[in-house]
Design a protein around this motif. Structure first.
Motif, PDB file in Angstrom:
ATOM      1  N   SER A   1      72.807  47.478  53.926  1.00 53.65           N
ATOM      2  CA  SER A   1      71.403  47.858  53.778  1.00 53.65           C
ATOM      3  C   SER A   1      70.625  46.826  52.970  1.00 53.65           C
ATOM      4  CB  SER A   1      71.303  49.219  53.080  1.00 53.65           C
ATOM      5  OG  SER A   1      71.893  50.218  53.879  1.00 53.65           O
ATOM      6  N   ALA A   2      71.270  45.730  52.641  1.00 49.98           N
ATOM      7  CA  ALA A   2      70.630  44.628  51.930  1.00 49.98           C
ATOM      8  C   ALA A   2      71.264  43.328  52.430  1.00 49.98           C
ATOM      9  CB  ALA A   2      70.831  44.772  50.425  1.00 49.98           C
TER      10      ALA A   2
ATOM     11  N   THR B   1      74.809  38.966  56.823  1.00 48.86           N
ATOM     12  CA  THR B   1      74.691  40.402  56.689  1.00 48.86           C
ATOM     13  C   THR B   1      75.231  41.123  57.922  1.00 48.86           C
ATOM     14  OG1 THR B   1      72.659  40.022  55.428  1.00 48.86           O
ATOM     15  CG2 THR B   1      73.083  42.277  56.169  1.00 48.86           C
ATOM     16  N   GLY B   2      76.199  41.989  57.695  1.00 45.92           N
ATOM     17  CA  GLY B   2      76.726  42.820  58.778  1.00 45.92           C
ATOM     18  C   GLY B   2      75.827  44.019  59.021  1.00 45.92           C
TER      19      GLY B   2
END
Length: 135
Positions: free
Chosen positions: A48-49, A43-44
């Motif tokens: 938001s997930a 996840t970068g």
């Protein structure tokens, strides 16, 4: 094919220490197995997930057995777990679907309950790097 219960297993065999498959289906009272995949969080900070990648496949099993000292039965198969380091082909078949894996069994913990049952809950893990695949 219609939905089916977990009744009617046709195969539960485990190799003994010499590599000979032994049908221990009658000694197994229940079992748990799983075929999980590892995941990597990628996840970068712009997300938001969670974003994930699938990684290596695995297999683990626990066979719950009744002590049976007869030749080629459960005790004969697992009594060498503490003294040998061998892969054991473990084959499960239910509803004409088969899952076979090369398993390292890691313990043979026998239990005698206060009411008299003599059982073992034998854990194993994937040992050869082959992806668990139902056939």
């Amino acid at each position: 094919m219609a939905k089916q219960s977990g009744l009617g297993w046709t195969t539960c065999s485990v190799d003994d220490a010499s590599g000979t498959p032994q049908p221990i289906i009658n000694d197994v009272t229940n079992l748990q197995f799983s075929t999980p995949r590892g995941v990597q969080d990628v996840t970068g900070i712009n997300k938001s997930a969670y974003e994930r990648l699938l990684l290596l496949a695995d297999f683990s099993i626990t066979l719950n057995i009744v002590f049976n000292p007869a030749a080629n039965q459960a005790h004969d198969v697992f009594k060498t777990v503490p003294s040998t380091s061998v892969l054991r082909t473990t084959t499960l078949t239910v509803a004409s679907k088969t899952l076979a894996n090369e398993v390292l069994y890691t313990d043979y913990p026998l239990t005698r309950s206060d009411s008299g049952e003599f059982t073992a809950s034998v854990p194993g893990v994937l040992g050869d790097g082959t992806v668990p695949t139902w056939a």
